[in-house]
Design an enzyme around this catalytic site. Structure first.
Site, PDB file in Angstrom:
ATOM      1  N   HIS A  45       0.857  -1.191   0.000  1.00 16.54           N
ATOM      2  CA  HIS A  45       0.000   0.000   0.000  1.00 16.54           C
ATOM      3  C   HIS A  45       0.890   1.238   0.000  1.00 16.54           C
ATOM      4  O   HIS A  45       1.667   1.444   0.934  1.00 16.54           O
ATOM      5  CB  HIS A  45      -0.915   0.000   1.226  1.00 16.54           C
TER       6      HIS A  45
ATOM      7  N   TYR B 176      -9.979   5.371   6.186  1.00 15.90           N
ATOM      8  CA  TYR B 176     -10.334   5.803   7.535  1.00 15.90           C
ATOM      9  C   TYR B 176     -11.399   6.880   7.401  1.00 15.90           C
ATOM     10  O   TYR B 176     -11.159   7.908   6.772  1.00 15.90           O
ATOM     11  CB  TYR B 176      -9.118   6.393   8.258  1.00 15.90           C
TER      12      TYR B 176
ATOM     13  N   LYS C  81      -0.293   0.560  15.037  1.00 13.35           N
ATOM     14  CA  LYS C  81       1.022   0.543  15.670  1.00 13.35           C
ATOM     15  C   LYS C  81       1.283  -0.644  16.598  1.00 13.35           C
ATOM     16  O   LYS C  81       2.432  -0.883  16.980  1.00 13.35           O
ATOM     17  CB  LYS C  81       1.228   1.832  16.494  1.00 13.35           C
TER      18      LYS C  81
ATOM     19  N   TYR D  32       2.950   6.979  10.009  1.00 14.17           N
ATOM     20  CA  TYR D  32       2.162   5.797   9.628  1.00 14.17           C
ATOM     21  C   TYR D  32       3.069   4.696   9.086  1.00 14.17           C
ATOM     22  O   TYR D  32       2.918   3.512   9.451  1.00 14.17           O
ATOM     23  CB  TYR D  32       1.104   6.182   8.587  1.00 14.17           C
TER      24      TYR D  32
ATOM     25  N   PRO E  19      -5.895   1.019  18.036  1.00 13.46           N
ATOM     26  CA  PRO E  19      -5.542   0.472  16.724  1.00 13.46           C
ATOM     27  C   PRO E  19      -5.603   1.487  15.588  1.00 13.46           C
ATOM     28  O   PRO E  19      -5.231   1.159  14.463  1.00 13.46           O
ATOM     29  CB  PRO E  19      -6.575  -0.640  16.518  1.00 13.46           C
TER      30      PRO E  19
END
Length: 389
Positions: free
Chosen positions: A72, A200, A296, A384, A292
């Site tokens: 990704h 998200y 991480k 991220y 979550p």
């Protein structure tokens, strides 16, 4: 039985540590309270940071991940149907790999079996002894018999409820905790993902996440009150609410199907310091928990055990204790950075039951920063994809 490092816990962090130690010629034994089948049955996240991928490569357990994992190069954020995509490759030249934690665990189990490493499953009544002395050891029962494992060091990779952190005197530990007033309801289904990348989404009804395990298996999440139970959410209700929280274009192409698994996970931020007490070293959830939202949890654990493996390699290979002496301080810098990022993502994307219009405006302003400011997007990408361990 005697070994150099006794590892408590055969989840991905304990298994990864065992493989990294093996690669450095350091003998180790893993003790696990549950069966191997139970460990593999646990459904967990699957976004692997750049440094976690490197750790699996060093452990000799990355072949299938490279073959089947999904690269990704970015992530999409939706704020009340406003979109932005953070392009990891453009911002920092790195990416993440989506590969289920269950598969990571399976690969590490297979790699350990190939090396002949000892893992004792269903080890009951595990107790740590003399951890503040020169001859630490672990006792446990297996098949009704009591066993003793002598060692130089103990690595506590046995999670939040494990025996390792509980073995440290209470007056030594300092803990920090934030419990969030909601949970995540997760649904696993054999349906194609609604998007090639993670989504998200922030919605007045609450947060939603569209994730995946493969090109044919999806994992979706909804923010729900802590008072809800899995029984409150039929598959039909789940899919209807997920569609409601997604932008119309995504909702229209969402493919639904029967759930393979559903569960509700509460969200908390938790840190325990220090991560070393004499011969005992904590790693992963034994020392820290993150929401979550920032993906991480597994990655922090992988960073811990890579740091710990380096420290043990320096100790046994070079006779230097600098790595083990600095282990806690070194890990804590990354731990608190990940805690901050996970807290930030949670605050940005969730609907808080006690929130007001001011907080809503602050969330919108933060989202606008990501949309309009390259520096903000780059900072999110760096965190991220993962900071160096």
């Amino acid at each position: 039985m005697k070994t150099q490092v006794a590892i408590i816990g055969a989840g991905p962090s304990g298994l990864l540590l065992g493989q990294l130690l093996y690669q450095n010629g350091i003998d180790n034994v893993i003790l696990e309270r549950k069966s191997g089948e139970y460990v593999l049955s646990r459904i967990r996240a699957g976004v692997l940071e750049h440094t976690t991928v490197q750790g699996l490569e060093k452990a000799g357990a990355a072949e299938r991940m490279h073959r089947e994992g999904l690269v990704h190069e970015g992530v999409e954020l939706v704020f009340n149907h406003q979109h932005i995509r953070v392009d990891f490759e453009k911002e920092i030249g790195k990416h993440v790999v989506v590969y289920g934690q269950t598969e990571v665990t399976r690969d590490l189990m297979d790699a350990r079996a190939a090396t002949g490493g000892i893992t004792v499953y269903e080890a009951q009544d595990v107790a740590l002894h003399d951890i503040d002395g020169n001859q630490p050891y672990v006792t446990y029962t297996h098949n009704g018999e009591t066993h003793r494992l002598d060692c130089d060091f103990i690595a506590g990779c046995d999670g939040f409820h494990g025996v390792s952190r509980q073995s440290i005197p209470a007056d030594v530990l300092k803990t920090y905790e934030r419990v969030y007033p909601f949970g995540w309801l997760g649904l696993l289904s054999d349906t194609p993902p609604v998007s090639e990348e993670l989504i998200y989404a922030k919605h007045p009804n609450g947060f939603a996440l569209c994730s995946q395990r493969s090109t044919t298996r999806s994992r979706y999440y909804l923010q729900v009150p802590l008072s809800d139970t899995v029984e409150d959410w039929s598959d039909e209700r789940f899919w209807a609410e997920l569609k409601n929280r997604l932008p119309p274009a995504y909702a229209a192409r969402l493919i639904t199907g029967p759930s393979l698994e559903k569960s509700i996970a509460p969200l908390r931020s938790f840190v325990s310091e220090p991560m070393r007490y004499h011969a005992l070293f904590l790693a992963g959830d034994a020392a820290h928990i993150v929401p979550p939202t920032g993906a991480k949890g597994l990655n922090l654990a992988a960073g811990d055990v890579q740091c710990l493996a380096d420290a043990f390699a320096d100790y046994y290979g070079n006779g230097s204790s600098a790595g083990i002496d600095g282990y806690s301080e070194r890990c804590m810098k990354r731990v608190w950075a990940a805690e901050r990022f996970s807290w930030y993502m949670t605050k940005l994307l969730h609907t808080f039951p006690d929130g007001d219009e001011f907080e809503e405006k602050m969330q919108q302003a933060e989202f606008n920063q990501l949309k309009l400011t390259e520096h903000a997007a780059k900072l999110l990408a760096e965190n991220y994809v993962g900071l160096p361990y």
